[in-house]
Write a protein that holds these residues in place. Structure first.
Motif, PDB file in Angstrom:
ATOM      1  N   ILE A 194       0.845  -1.197   0.000  1.00 20.03           N
ATOM      2  CA  ILE A 194       0.000   0.000   0.000  1.00 20.03           C
ATOM      3  C   ILE A 194       0.879   1.246   0.000  1.00 20.03           C
ATOM      4  CG2 ILE A 194      -1.746   1.309   1.276  1.00 20.03           C
ATOM      5  CD1 ILE A 194      -2.804  -1.289   2.387  1.00 20.03           C
ATOM      6  N   TYR A 195       1.959   1.209   0.765  1.00 17.15           N
ATOM      7  CA  TYR A 195       2.889   2.333   0.825  1.00 17.15           C
ATOM      8  C   TYR A 195       3.711   2.454  -0.456  1.00 17.15           C
ATOM      9  CZ  TYR A 195       7.167   4.844   2.203  1.00 17.15           C
ATOM     10  OH  TYR A 195       8.224   5.703   2.251  1.00 17.15           O
ATOM     11  N   ALA A 196       4.153   1.313  -0.999  1.00 14.50           N
ATOM     12  CA  ALA A 196       5.056   1.322  -2.147  1.00 14.50           C
ATOM     13  C   ALA A 196       4.355   1.697  -3.444  1.00 14.50           C
ATOM     14  CB  ALA A 196       5.726  -0.046  -2.298  1.00 14.50           C
ATOM     15  N   ILE A 197       3.090   1.283  -3.606  1.00 12.85           N
ATOM     16  CA  ILE A 197       2.358   1.546  -4.841  1.00 12.85           C
ATOM     17  C   ILE A 197       1.286   2.583  -4.542  1.00 12.85           C
ATOM     18  CG2 ILE A 197       1.011   0.544  -6.721  1.00 12.85           C
ATOM     19  CD1 ILE A 197       2.328  -2.135  -6.112  1.00 12.85           C
ATOM     20  N   THR A 198       1.609   3.833  -4.762  1.00 14.44           N
ATOM     21  CA  THR A 198       0.688   4.941  -4.500  1.00 14.44           C
ATOM     22  C   THR A 198      -0.384   4.999  -5.590  1.00 14.44           C
ATOM     23  OG1 THR A 198       2.049   6.486  -5.745  1.00 14.44           O
ATOM     24  CG2 THR A 198       2.535   6.241  -3.388  1.00 14.44           C
ATOM     25  N   ASP A 199      -1.361   5.887  -5.397  1.00  8.82           N
ATOM     26  CA  ASP A 199      -2.412   6.049  -6.405  1.00  8.82           C
ATOM     27  C   ASP A 199      -1.826   6.496  -7.749  1.00  8.82           C
ATOM     28  OD1 ASP A 199      -4.106   5.399  -4.388  1.00  8.82           O
ATOM     29  OD2 ASP A 199      -4.882   7.425  -4.062  1.00  8.82           O
ATOM     30  N   ALA A 200      -0.908   7.476  -7.688  1.00  3.53           N
ATOM     31  CA  ALA A 200      -0.271   7.936  -8.921  1.00  3.53           C
ATOM     32  C   ALA A 200       0.599   6.840  -9.521  1.00  3.53           C
ATOM     33  CB  ALA A 200       0.566   9.185  -8.641  1.00  3.53           C
TER      34      ALA A 200
END
Length: 378
Positions: free
Chosen positions: A222-228
């Motif tokens: 969740i932290y590594a793959i942000t929305d952007a």
């Protein structure tokens, strides 16, 4: 003291249904699955449907389990006929052996199904996966051939082991009424994916029936793959999905997850203010060199054509008359400054449907776990 317990007569085993919600063939299948868990892992997985008027469900479950399994390691899920109440009883070291990070995982694995048989089957499957994690590649839609499956699975296993984070690919022919987000989250949770205390992992779901895709992230992902970052990732593999090049789409996804996780571990994660640059095609190098040569030749030819009446001189002083240039004074004079200001543009929605100012969105799944991610159509 009276405890309401049914008289089982010849009805013995792992599955208890005195009400008749399960037909004989369904009950036989569930019995076989529970017996297989017991044989392979020496763990008792029991399921029972109780009358709705049973008052002390906790005592009911304890007495029922001990009458069938004694003090053996295991678990019993009892659900009342109206599904208004339920209780989990753990025998022996059952609770510690299951390693349940989400307390109600076994109950929600049953409750997410509307059918009694499918609910009991999902519950038993969840118990089984606590001992045996399924493959990181589940190609139920049969989109890959045998060689592609082997190559992709090897990559998923290598990345997952090295990064300490499960990287999963799931393809299905249909979502069977669930939303892509719920299906992806539930499949991840109930099949025991995820590494470490926070169940670190990421799953790509492709529903070939309705052409849905969805990425579900948990824990560190969740932290590594942000929305952007998710928008960027999808832009790299969606064209391959749309054109039917499924192996290349999944291979690209796996490489990007590896890159994003490495970035987040060594520096701040890729986000709206800094994303990796898309690689240029190898054809751009010779093409740009050829274009530069052509442009230079055209410019030189044009200038040469304009000098058709001019004769070359051997000495630079021949171009100037003697005494025709005299410098008497020189100075710099500052006149004015012109400053232009422009507002910084705001971020817009990406391909996964986010309007993000940075970071990752998250939500709670049906099982109670925390997930990020997003998806769309292809």
């Amino acid at each position: 003291m009276l405890v309401t317990l049914p008289v089982w007569a010849d009805d013995t085993g792992y599955i208890r249904d005195t009400i008749g919600y399960l037909d004989a063939s369904d009950e036989e299948i569930l019995e076989a699955e529970a017996a297989d868990i017991d044989q392979k892992y020496h763990f008792h997985a029991h399921f029972a449907i109780a009358e709705s008027n049973v008052e002390d469900l906790q005592s009911y479950a304890k007495d029922l389990y001990q009458s069938e399994a004694g003090d053996a390691d295991g678990v019993l899920l009892v659900v009342t006929a109206d599904k208004s109440r339920w209780h989990l009883y753990y025998g022996g070291q059952g609770e510690s052996l299951l390693r349940l990070e989400i307390t109600d995982l076994l109950w929600t694995s049953f409750a997410k199904e509307s059918d009694w048989y499918m609910g009991a089957k999902s519950y038993l499957t969840t118990v089984k996966t606590r001992f045996e994690k399924p493959s990181l590649l589940v190609d139920e839609a049969d989109l890959l051939d045998a060689q592609e499956e082997t190559e992709l699975l090897n990559k998923l296993n290598e990345i997952s082991q090295r990064q300490k984070l499960d990287v999963v690919v799931l393809t299905v022919p249909s979502l069977y009424g669930q939303s892509p987000q719920d299906y992806a989250d539930n499949f991840f949770d109930y099949n025991g994916y995820g590494q470490g205390d926070s169940q670190d992992g990421v799953l790509l779901l492709v529903n070939i029936g309705e052409r849905d895709w969805h990425i579900s992230t948990t824990g560190f992902a969740i932290y590594a793959i942000t929305d952007a970052g998710l928008d960027y990732m999808s832009e790299q593999f969606l064209n391959h999905l749309s054109s039917g090049n499924y192996f290349l789409a999944f291979d690209t996804y796996a490489d990007l997850v590896d890159e994003f996780v490495s970035q987040a571990k060594t520096d701040k994660p890729y986000d709206i203010d800094h994303l990796p640059k898309a690689p240029l095609s190898i054809l751009w190098l010779p093409a740009s060199a050829l274009l530069g040569f052509v442009m230079a030749w055209l410019a030189t030819a044009l200038l040469k054509g304009q000098l058709a009446t001019v004769q070359p001189r051997s000495d630079a002083k021949e171009y100037m008359k003697n005494g025709s240039f005299k410098l008497t004074d020189s100075k710099d004079l500052f006149l004015y400054r012109n400053v232009t200001k422009q507002a910084r543009p705001k971020s817009t929605s990406g391909s996964s449907g986010f309007t993000s100012s940075g970071g990752s969105s998250s939500h709670s799944s049906f099982s109670g776990g925390s997930h990020g991610g997003g998806g769309g159509k292809f």
